[in-house]
Design a protein around this motif. Structure first.
Motif, PDB file in Angstrom:
ATOM      1  N   GLN A 183      23.966 -84.269  27.749  1.00 30.50           N
ATOM      2  CA  GLN A 183      24.567 -83.183  26.979  1.00 30.50           C
ATOM      3  C   GLN A 183      25.504 -83.738  25.915  1.00 30.50           C
ATOM      4  O   GLN A 183      26.180 -84.736  26.108  1.00 30.50           O
ATOM      5  CB  GLN A 183      25.355 -82.280  27.936  1.00 30.50           C
ATOM      6  CG  GLN A 183      26.026 -81.084  27.302  1.00 30.50           C
ATOM      7  CD  GLN A 183      26.678 -80.193  28.340  1.00 30.50           C
ATOM      8  OE1 GLN A 183      26.059 -79.814  29.336  1.00 30.50           O
ATOM      9  NE2 GLN A 183      27.941 -79.858  28.125  1.00 30.50           N
ATOM     10  N   LYS A 215      20.787 -81.984  25.798  1.00 32.16           N
ATOM     11  CA  LYS A 215      21.116 -80.629  25.348  1.00 32.16           C
ATOM     12  C   LYS A 215      22.232 -80.711  24.312  1.00 32.16           C
ATOM     13  O   LYS A 215      23.277 -81.320  24.551  1.00 32.16           O
ATOM     14  CB  LYS A 215      21.561 -79.778  26.542  1.00 32.16           C
ATOM     15  CG  LYS A 215      21.839 -78.324  26.179  1.00 32.16           C
ATOM     16  CD  LYS A 215      22.262 -77.537  27.415  1.00 32.16           C
ATOM     17  CE  LYS A 215      22.553 -76.083  27.040  1.00 32.16           C
ATOM     18  NZ  LYS A 215      23.004 -75.304  28.231  1.00 32.16           N
ATOM     19  N   MET A 216      22.006 -80.105  23.147  1.00 35.73           N
ATOM     20  CA  MET A 216      23.006 -80.074  22.080  1.00 35.73           C
ATOM     21  C   MET A 216      23.675 -78.696  22.084  1.00 35.73           C
ATOM     22  O   MET A 216      23.053 -77.691  21.721  1.00 35.73           O
ATOM     23  CB  MET A 216      22.352 -80.325  20.719  1.00 35.73           C
ATOM     24  CG  MET A 216      21.608 -81.654  20.616  1.00 35.73           C
ATOM     25  SD  MET A 216      22.736 -83.018  20.267  1.00 35.73           S
ATOM     26  CE  MET A 216      21.566 -84.404  20.277  1.00 35.73           C
ATOM     27  N   ASN A 217      24.928 -78.651  22.517  1.00 32.58           N
ATOM     28  CA  ASN A 217      25.694 -77.407  22.484  1.00 32.58           C
ATOM     29  C   ASN A 217      26.484 -77.369  21.180  1.00 32.58           C
ATOM     30  O   ASN A 217      27.477 -78.084  21.021  1.00 32.58           O
ATOM     31  CB  ASN A 217      26.653 -77.326  23.679  1.00 32.58           C
ATOM     32  CG  ASN A 217      25.908 -77.225  24.992  1.00 32.58           C
ATOM     33  OD1 ASN A 217      24.860 -76.593  25.078  1.00 32.58           O
ATOM     34  ND2 ASN A 217      26.437 -77.853  26.033  1.00 32.58           N
ATOM     35  N   VAL A 218      26.042 -76.548  20.241  1.00 34.03           N
ATOM     36  CA  VAL A 218      26.637 -76.538  18.904  1.00 34.03           C
ATOM     37  C   VAL A 218      27.222 -75.170  18.579  1.00 34.03           C
ATOM     38  O   VAL A 218      26.585 -74.137  18.825  1.00 34.03           O
ATOM     39  CB  VAL A 218      25.585 -76.887  17.821  1.00 34.03           C
ATOM     40  CG1 VAL A 218      26.263 -77.168  16.482  1.00 34.03           C
ATOM     41  CG2 VAL A 218      24.722 -78.058  18.241  1.00 34.03           C
ATOM     42  N   THR A 219      28.417 -75.162  18.012  1.00 37.19           N
ATOM     43  CA  THR A 219      29.011 -73.925  17.495  1.00 37.19           C
ATOM     44  C   THR A 219      29.352 -74.120  16.018  1.00 37.19           C
ATOM     45  O   THR A 219      29.696 -75.224  15.591  1.00 37.19           O
ATOM     46  CB  THR A 219      30.296 -73.551  18.266  1.00 37.19           C
ATOM     47  OG1 THR A 219      31.257 -74.612  18.134  1.00 37.19           O
ATOM     48  CG2 THR A 219      30.004 -73.315  19.736  1.00 37.19           C
ATOM     49  N   GLN A 233      35.814 -77.464  28.412  1.00 33.10           N
ATOM     50  CA  GLN A 233      34.615 -76.619  28.445  1.00 33.10           C
ATOM     51  C   GLN A 233      33.502 -77.303  29.232  1.00 33.10           C
ATOM     52  O   GLN A 233      32.812 -76.676  30.056  1.00 33.10           O
ATOM     53  CB  GLN A 233      34.146 -76.362  27.013  1.00 33.10           C
ATOM     54  CG  GLN A 233      32.825 -75.594  26.926  1.00 33.10           C
ATOM     55  CD  GLN A 233      32.314 -75.557  25.491  1.00 33.10           C
ATOM     56  OE1 GLN A 233      33.077 -75.632  24.530  1.00 33.10           O
ATOM     57  NE2 GLN A 233      30.998 -75.447  25.351  1.00 33.10           N
ATOM     58  N   ALA A 234      33.348 -78.620  29.034  1.00 30.10           N
ATOM     59  CA  ALA A 234      32.297 -79.387  29.726  1.00 30.10           C
ATOM     60  C   ALA A 234      32.563 -79.420  31.232  1.00 30.10           C
ATOM     61  O   ALA A 234      31.643 -79.340  32.035  1.00 30.10           O
ATOM     62  CB  ALA A 234      32.229 -80.800  29.165  1.00 30.10           C
ATOM     63  N   GLU A 256      31.443 -76.291  32.915  1.00 30.49           N
ATOM     64  CA  GLU A 256      29.985 -76.130  32.969  1.00 30.49           C
ATOM     65  C   GLU A 256      29.337 -77.044  33.991  1.00 30.49           C
ATOM     66  O   GLU A 256      28.172 -76.849  34.352  1.00 30.49           O
ATOM     67  CB  GLU A 256      29.392 -76.414  31.581  1.00 30.49           C
ATOM     68  CG  GLU A 256      29.804 -75.364  30.538  1.00 30.49           C
ATOM     69  CD  GLU A 256      29.348 -75.721  29.137  1.00 30.49           C
ATOM     70  OE1 GLU A 256      28.872 -76.871  28.957  1.00 30.49           O
ATOM     71  OE2 GLU A 256      29.469 -74.889  28.223  1.00 30.49           O
ATOM     72  N   LEU A 259      36.768 -79.173  24.105  1.00 31.97           N
ATOM     73  CA  LEU A 259      35.375 -79.472  24.433  1.00 31.97           C
ATOM     74  C   LEU A 259      35.272 -80.157  25.798  1.00 31.97           C
ATOM     75  O   LEU A 259      34.325 -79.922  26.553  1.00 31.97           O
ATOM     76  CB  LEU A 259      34.767 -80.360  23.346  1.00 31.97           C
ATOM     77  CG  LEU A 259      34.570 -79.703  21.976  1.00 31.97           C
ATOM     78  CD1 LEU A 259      34.088 -80.719  20.953  1.00 31.97           C
ATOM     79  CD2 LEU A 259      33.592 -78.539  22.054  1.00 31.97           C
ATOM     80  N   ASN A 266      28.394 -81.993  23.182  1.00 30.66           N
ATOM     81  CA  ASN A 266      29.078 -80.793  22.714  1.00 30.66           C
ATOM     82  C   ASN A 266      29.576 -81.021  21.293  1.00 30.66           C
ATOM     83  O   ASN A 266      30.279 -82.006  21.026  1.00 30.66           O
ATOM     84  CB  ASN A 266      30.243 -80.437  23.633  1.00 30.66           C
ATOM     85  CG  ASN A 266      29.769 -79.978  25.004  1.00 30.66           C
ATOM     86  OD1 ASN A 266      28.577 -79.754  25.211  1.00 30.66           O
ATOM     87  ND2 ASN A 266      30.690 -79.853  25.941  1.00 30.66           N
TER      88      ASN A 266
END
Length: 301
Positions: free
Chosen positions: A247, A74-78, A296-297, A300, A293, A249
């Motif tokens: 994952q 999973k690529m969590n990109v902002t 945040q990880a 989650e 990051l 981030n």
């Protein structure tokens, strides 16, 4: 879809698909690169530059399909919303693993022009790939150390001239010039040896991107600052292929290249000091971003 397979089989099949995909596109890239080289007409070369970039873009697209086929990463990109295809970018990122390149290509594909990585000049002699990188207009750099220049003063300025020549072809169509400014991949051993003031980063080297900005003479309009964090620890290439990376981030920050970032990095000492301070502050902020990051990880998980 095939992520139910044992990791060793998943990694092996995925690696085989990478090889097939690379060989499939390598042949036409080599053929069309020769066509491009044989006819020195500007319009002809521009046409083949676009064609070769499209082939390389398709290679990235199939690599991404490969990753989605065999893994659930999973690529969590902002930060993607500020990017566009018709612009000139200087892309910088922290560097921890060869996986970084696959991550960058995957998340930035279709968002900005095809990434052109700066390569050491010696890599042009790598069989087949060296010619392919040349055909795709990857810039090859030759850097001389200060001790070497003291012994060979006649070579002073040659490195910036090489960079200028490499960047000349980027002025006529949108481009993304990519540079890992730490100069090498992060390891705890390198971190300790450098006595790095950063918690999760090596010391940045400002010279490379200073040369690029000088060589491009205002053609680059924005800096794309990418921060990559692996919650499960820094992976190997085969870890990624095997589906062990669940994952990633990624935080993307975009900054205009204003007049304060433009200057003569080689001859203007005041500008050089100012630019190095800017890069150092960028890395201090990136170090904080890595911590954000990480936190945040944890929330989650």
């Amino acid at each position: 879809m095939l992520n139910f397979l044992p990791s060793a089989i998943t990694g092996s099949l995925s690696f085989l698909l990478y090889i097939i995909n690379t060989l499939f596109w390598l042949v036409p890239i080599l053929v069309f690169s020769l066509c491009k080289a044989l006819v020195p007409w500007a319009l002809w070369q521009k046409f083949f530059s676009y064609l070769l970039d499209q082939m390389a873009s398709n290679w990235v697209l199939l690599n991404t399909f490969n990753q989605k086929l065999f893994t659930k990463t999973k690529m969590n990109v902002t930060g993607l919303e500020k990017l566009k295809m018709k612009d000139w970018y200087l892309v910088i990122s922290n560097h921890q693993s060869w996986v970084d390149i696959l991550v960058l290509q995957r998340i930035l594909h279709g968002q900005i022009p095809f990434l052109k990585f700066f390569l050491k000049k010696e890599l042009i002699y790598v069989p087949f790939l060296g010619l392919a990188w040349w055909a795709l207009d990857f810039p090859f750099m030759k850097r001389y150390s200060q001790p070497f220049l003291k012994k060979n003063p006649h070579l002073k300025g040659k490195d910036i001239e090489t960079t200028k020549k490499a960047c000349e072809k980027f002025k006529h169509k949108p481009v993304s010039v990519m540079n890992f400014i730490e100069g090498t991949r992060f390891t705890n051993q390198k971190h300790q040896k450098q006595n790095s003031p950063f918690n999760r980063l090596l010391k940045p080297k400002a010279g490379g991107i200073g040369f690029v900005l000088q060589a491009m003479k205002g053609n680059l309009s924005k800096v794309v600052n990418v921060t990559i964090y692996y919650p499960e620890g820094i992976p190997t290439f085969f870890d990624f292929l095997s589906g062990k990376v669940k994952q990633v981030n990624i935080a993307i920050e975009t900054q205009d290249i204003d007049d304060s970032l433009k200057g003569d990095y080689v001859n203007d000492r005041a500008y050089k000091i100012q630019f190095q301070k800017w890069v150092n502050q960028l890395w201090l902020d990136k170090d904080k971003k890595m911590l954000q990051l990480e936190e945040q990880a944890k929330k989650e998980m």
